[in-house]
Design a protein around this motif. Sequence first.
Motif, PDB file in Angstrom:
ATOM      1  N   PRO A   1       2.783   8.832  -3.742  1.00  0.00           N
ATOM      2  CA  PRO A   1       4.501   8.990  -4.101  1.00  0.00           C
ATOM      3  C   PRO A   1       4.699  10.300  -4.605  1.00  0.00           C
ATOM      4  O   PRO A   1       4.317  10.537  -5.600  1.00  0.00           O
ATOM      5  N   ASP A   2       6.199  10.836  -4.329  1.00  0.00           N
ATOM      6  CA  ASP A   2       6.732  11.871  -4.785  1.00  0.00           C
ATOM      7  C   ASP A   2       6.992  11.516  -6.412  1.00  0.00           C
ATOM      8  O   ASP A   2       7.649  10.473  -6.580  1.00  0.00           O
ATOM      9  N   ALA A   3       6.351  12.131  -7.421  1.00  0.00           N
ATOM     10  CA  ALA A   3       6.614  12.088  -8.770  1.00  0.00           C
ATOM     11  C   ALA A   3       8.234  12.025  -9.087  1.00  0.00           C
ATOM     12  O   ALA A   3       9.010  11.288  -9.919  1.00  0.00           O
TER      13      ALA A   3
ATOM     14  N   LYS B   1       5.531   4.143  -0.425  1.00  0.00           N
ATOM     15  CA  LYS B   1       4.733   3.880   0.764  1.00  0.00           C
ATOM     16  C   LYS B   1       4.819   4.622   2.079  1.00  0.00           C
ATOM     17  O   LYS B   1       4.020   5.389   2.524  1.00  0.00           O
ATOM     18  N   VAL B   2       6.104   4.598   2.433  1.00  0.00           N
ATOM     19  CA  VAL B   2       6.678   4.999   3.761  1.00  0.00           C
ATOM     20  C   VAL B   2       6.644   6.484   3.652  1.00  0.00           C
ATOM     21  O   VAL B   2       6.181   7.252   4.516  1.00  0.00           O
ATOM     22  N   ARG B   3       7.220   6.972   2.779  1.00  0.00           N
ATOM     23  CA  ARG B   3       7.362   8.517   2.944  1.00  0.00           C
ATOM     24  C   ARG B   3       6.052   9.259   2.344  1.00  0.00           C
ATOM     25  O   ARG B   3       5.463  10.279   3.115  1.00  0.00           O
ATOM     26  N   PRO B   4       5.049   8.557   1.532  1.00  0.00           N
ATOM     27  CA  PRO B   4       3.839   9.154   1.530  1.00  0.00           C
ATOM     28  C   PRO B   4       3.002   9.097   2.768  1.00  0.00           C
ATOM     29  O   PRO B   4       2.201  10.391   3.322  1.00  0.00           O
TER      30      PRO B   4
ATOM     31  N   ASP C   1      -1.960   5.486  -2.307  1.00  0.00           N
ATOM     32  CA  ASP C   1      -2.196   5.000  -4.006  1.00  0.00           C
ATOM     33  C   ASP C   1      -0.533   4.894  -4.253  1.00  0.00           C
ATOM     34  O   ASP C   1       0.088   5.900  -4.803  1.00  0.00           O
ATOM     35  N   THR C   2       0.241   3.651  -4.240  1.00  0.00           N
ATOM     36  CA  THR C   2       1.467   3.585  -4.840  1.00  0.00           C
ATOM     37  C   THR C   2       1.791   3.637  -6.414  1.00  0.00           C
ATOM     38  O   THR C   2       2.702   3.926  -7.127  1.00  0.00           O
ATOM     39  N   GLY C   3       0.405   3.647  -7.022  1.00  0.00           N
ATOM     40  CA  GLY C   3       0.413   3.801  -8.640  1.00  0.00           C
ATOM     41  C   GLY C   3       0.767   2.226  -9.101  1.00  0.00           C
ATOM     42  O   GLY C   3       0.725   2.205 -10.480  1.00  0.00           O
ATOM     43  N   ARG C   4       0.872   1.291  -8.326  1.00  0.00           N
ATOM     44  CA  ARG C   4       0.965  -0.154  -8.903  1.00  0.00           C
ATOM     45  C   ARG C   4       0.002  -1.059  -8.353  1.00  0.00           C
ATOM     46  O   ARG C   4       0.344  -2.242  -8.273  1.00  0.00           O
ATOM     47  N   LEU C   5      -1.222  -0.426  -7.778  1.00  0.00           N
ATOM     48  CA  LEU C   5      -1.970  -1.280  -7.260  1.00  0.00           C
ATOM     49  C   LEU C   5      -2.947  -2.264  -8.295  1.00  0.00           C
ATOM     50  O   LEU C   5      -2.734  -1.818  -9.352  1.00  0.00           O
ATOM     51  N   ASN C   6      -3.607  -3.164  -8.002  1.00  0.00           N
ATOM     52  CA  ASN C   6      -4.223  -4.091  -8.840  1.00  0.00           C
ATOM     53  C   ASN C   6      -5.597  -3.081  -9.333  1.00  0.00           C
ATOM     54  O   ASN C   6      -5.920  -2.544  -8.607  1.00  0.00           O
ATOM     55  N   PRO C   7      -6.234  -3.809 -10.308  1.00  0.00           N
ATOM     56  CA  PRO C   7      -7.354  -2.997 -10.975  1.00  0.00           C
ATOM     57  C   PRO C   7      -8.662  -3.265  -9.970  1.00  0.00           C
ATOM     58  O   PRO C   7      -9.244  -2.300  -9.770  1.00  0.00           O
ATOM     59  N   GLU C   8      -8.539  -4.419  -9.332  1.00  0.00           N
ATOM     60  CA  GLU C   8      -9.658  -4.635  -8.408  1.00  0.00           C
ATOM     61  C   GLU C   8      -9.630  -3.955  -7.062  1.00  0.00           C
ATOM     62  O   GLU C   8     -10.595  -3.548  -6.528  1.00  0.00           O
TER      63      GLU C   8
ATOM     64  N   TYR D   1      -5.955 -14.537  -3.048  1.00  0.00           N
ATOM     65  CA  TYR D   1      -5.435 -13.476  -2.693  1.00  0.00           C
ATOM     66  C   TYR D   1      -5.954 -13.250  -1.194  1.00  0.00           C
ATOM     67  O   TYR D   1      -7.071 -13.459  -1.104  1.00  0.00           O
ATOM     68  N   VAL D   2      -5.060 -13.096  -0.090  1.00  0.00           N
ATOM     69  CA  VAL D   2      -5.329 -12.964   0.993  1.00  0.00           C
ATOM     70  C   VAL D   2      -4.860 -11.663   1.612  1.00  0.00           C
ATOM     71  O   VAL D   2      -5.543 -10.675   1.729  1.00  0.00           O
ATOM     72  N   SER D   3      -3.439 -11.372   1.708  1.00  0.00           N
ATOM     73  CA  SER D   3      -2.868 -10.219   2.138  1.00  0.00           C
ATOM     74  C   SER D   3      -2.440  -9.416   0.586  1.00  0.00           C
ATOM     75  O   SER D   3      -1.759 -10.184  -0.024  1.00  0.00           O
ATOM     76  N   ILE D   4      -3.169  -8.242   0.232  1.00  0.00           N
ATOM     77  CA  ILE D   4      -2.971  -7.882  -0.992  1.00  0.00           C
ATOM     78  C   ILE D   4      -2.097  -6.319  -0.867  1.00  0.00           C
ATOM     79  O   ILE D   4      -2.617  -5.531  -0.268  1.00  0.00           O
ATOM     80  N   GLY D   5      -1.131  -6.360  -1.592  1.00  0.00           N
ATOM     81  CA  GLY D   5      -0.430  -5.076  -1.884  1.00  0.00           C
ATOM     82  C   GLY D   5      -0.381  -4.606  -3.164  1.00  0.00           C
ATOM     83  O   GLY D   5      -1.445  -4.657  -3.821  1.00  0.00           O
ATOM     84  N   CYS D   6       0.668  -4.337  -3.704  1.00  0.00           N
ATOM     85  CA  CYS D   6       0.941  -3.820  -5.104  1.00  0.00           C
ATOM     86  C   CYS D   6       0.943  -4.809  -6.116  1.00  0.00           C
ATOM     87  O   CYS D   6       1.418  -6.056  -5.616  1.00  0.00           O
ATOM     88  N   GLU D   7       0.553  -4.879  -7.420  1.00  0.00           N
ATOM     89  CA  GLU D   7       0.380  -5.974  -8.340  1.00  0.00           C
ATOM     90  C   GLU D   7       1.526  -6.632  -8.284  1.00  0.00           C
ATOM     91  O   GLU D   7       1.690  -7.913  -8.381  1.00  0.00           O
ATOM     92  N   PRO D   8       2.772  -6.029  -8.597  1.00  0.00           N
ATOM     93  CA  PRO D   8       4.022  -6.925  -8.925  1.00  0.00           C
ATOM     94  C   PRO D   8       4.519  -7.795  -7.815  1.00  0.00           C
ATOM     95  O   PRO D   8       5.189  -8.814  -8.030  1.00  0.00           O
ATOM     96  N   CYS D   9       4.081  -7.352  -6.440  1.00  0.00           N
ATOM     97  CA  CYS D   9       4.573  -7.933  -5.459  1.00  0.00           C
ATOM     98  C   CYS D   9       3.409  -8.674  -4.561  1.00  0.00           C
ATOM     99  O   CYS D   9       3.879  -9.145  -3.420  1.00  0.00           O
TER     100      CYS D   9
END
Length: 455
Positions: A170-172, A200-203, A142-149, A282-290
């Motif tokens: 992620p580390d706060a 993402k990577v470090r978590p 959970d990156t903290g920036r995912l879509n509500p969906e 949407y096909v490949s889904i990541g964080c909302e801003p990206c």
Amino acid sequence: MALAVTSSSSTAISGSSFSRSGASSESKALQICSIRLSDRTHLSQRRYSLKPLSVESHSRNESWVSRASTLIAHEVEEKEGEVEDFEQLAKKLEDASPLEIMDKALERFGDEIAIAFSGAEDVALIEYARLTGKPFRVFSLDTGRLNPETYRLFDAVEKQYGIRIEYMFPDAVEVQALVRNKGLFSFYEDGHQECCRVRKVRPLRRALKGLKAWITGQRKDQSPGTRSEIPIVQVDPVFEGLDGGVGSLVKWNPLANVEGSDVWNFLRTMDVPVNALHAQGYVSIGCEPCTRPVLPGQHEREGRWWWEDAKAKECGLHKGNIKEEDGAADSKPAAVQEIFESNNVVALSRGGVENLMKLENRKEAWLVVLYAPWCPFCQAMEASYIELAEKLAGKGVKVAKFRADGEQKEFAKQELQLGSFPTILLFPKSAPRAIKYPSEHRDVDSLMTFVNLLR
């Protein structure tokens, strides 16, 4: 079994429960998926177990200084032998169905393997796991920036399968530093890699340290330019598992040979929850801003980090499976992309190394990795080494690299204790002789302990 996370983060997973599949008819699963397991070649039940590559055979009360002067006795051939076992298994499973591959993975690793669920088509992995009838675990970042969906899909999946997804965050402190220093949307200006590394990577690295194997939804057709050589199963070339060290984690890719259209046919047939964003293009889904929808005729990855060059459309989670777009990776050093590229890592020439060796009273300690850019073991520790360099910046320790293959290899063997790649040396401030790092554990915490005790 809970994910054993070696981190001080307050978001570390603990006490996670196992995800168990619901009762299902094997015959129904075989009928729906058109799979005839009896027609498959019978695989040997011999486990392709990983031998610990750690050289930490010393007692706990033995000093780090004496351990640091011990030469690593492992041969490169032994490491390669472990890879060959899984390469052979991957070949045997090349024509196997995703269900059969999933069944083998869960059978071999039990509660020490988990499915990486990103909230898109990875629900297919959970459905295949359910169809095996075996217990299974699921974790997600959970990156903290995912879509509500995406969050709503997480909830639907948990209810559908009666499971609890093991979330990693992620580390706060790291997120706070990134946002305060560079703003909320710095990735639009200087690339997404730094943000993905923190969120993402470090978590993911922390999550995998509690496992011996993981299951991903990677497919070759997701990105023909970078993922076309994904194997069914492999020793993970980037991350470390529960036992630590190179070769301590196995990566399974049951969908590697499956086309995206077939995955969707399977999802529709099994009537499982999917992300509502798929219906919006949407096909490949990541964080909302990206992430954004793709147009008809566009490849699915074109909706990710759309402002960047197509070659950069990877976040770093599957770095070990990425290849150059111009074809298979060339094993010759001159044709391989440089590694350990960071403003915090100093590139030393032979002259620079020789000068460093001559100094008896240095102003700062130096940590130097002897590497070859084509070496998979060097590539596997790149993320950890760069992160370590970030942590040591401005703290009295210079972090450097020295390319020790080719014409420099003989010099490195004779003067720098090079046994195999990578070799890590610490040049303390007051001691003239370099101290060789004796362990195969190349994670940030282990390297930091080595530096702090000896610098």
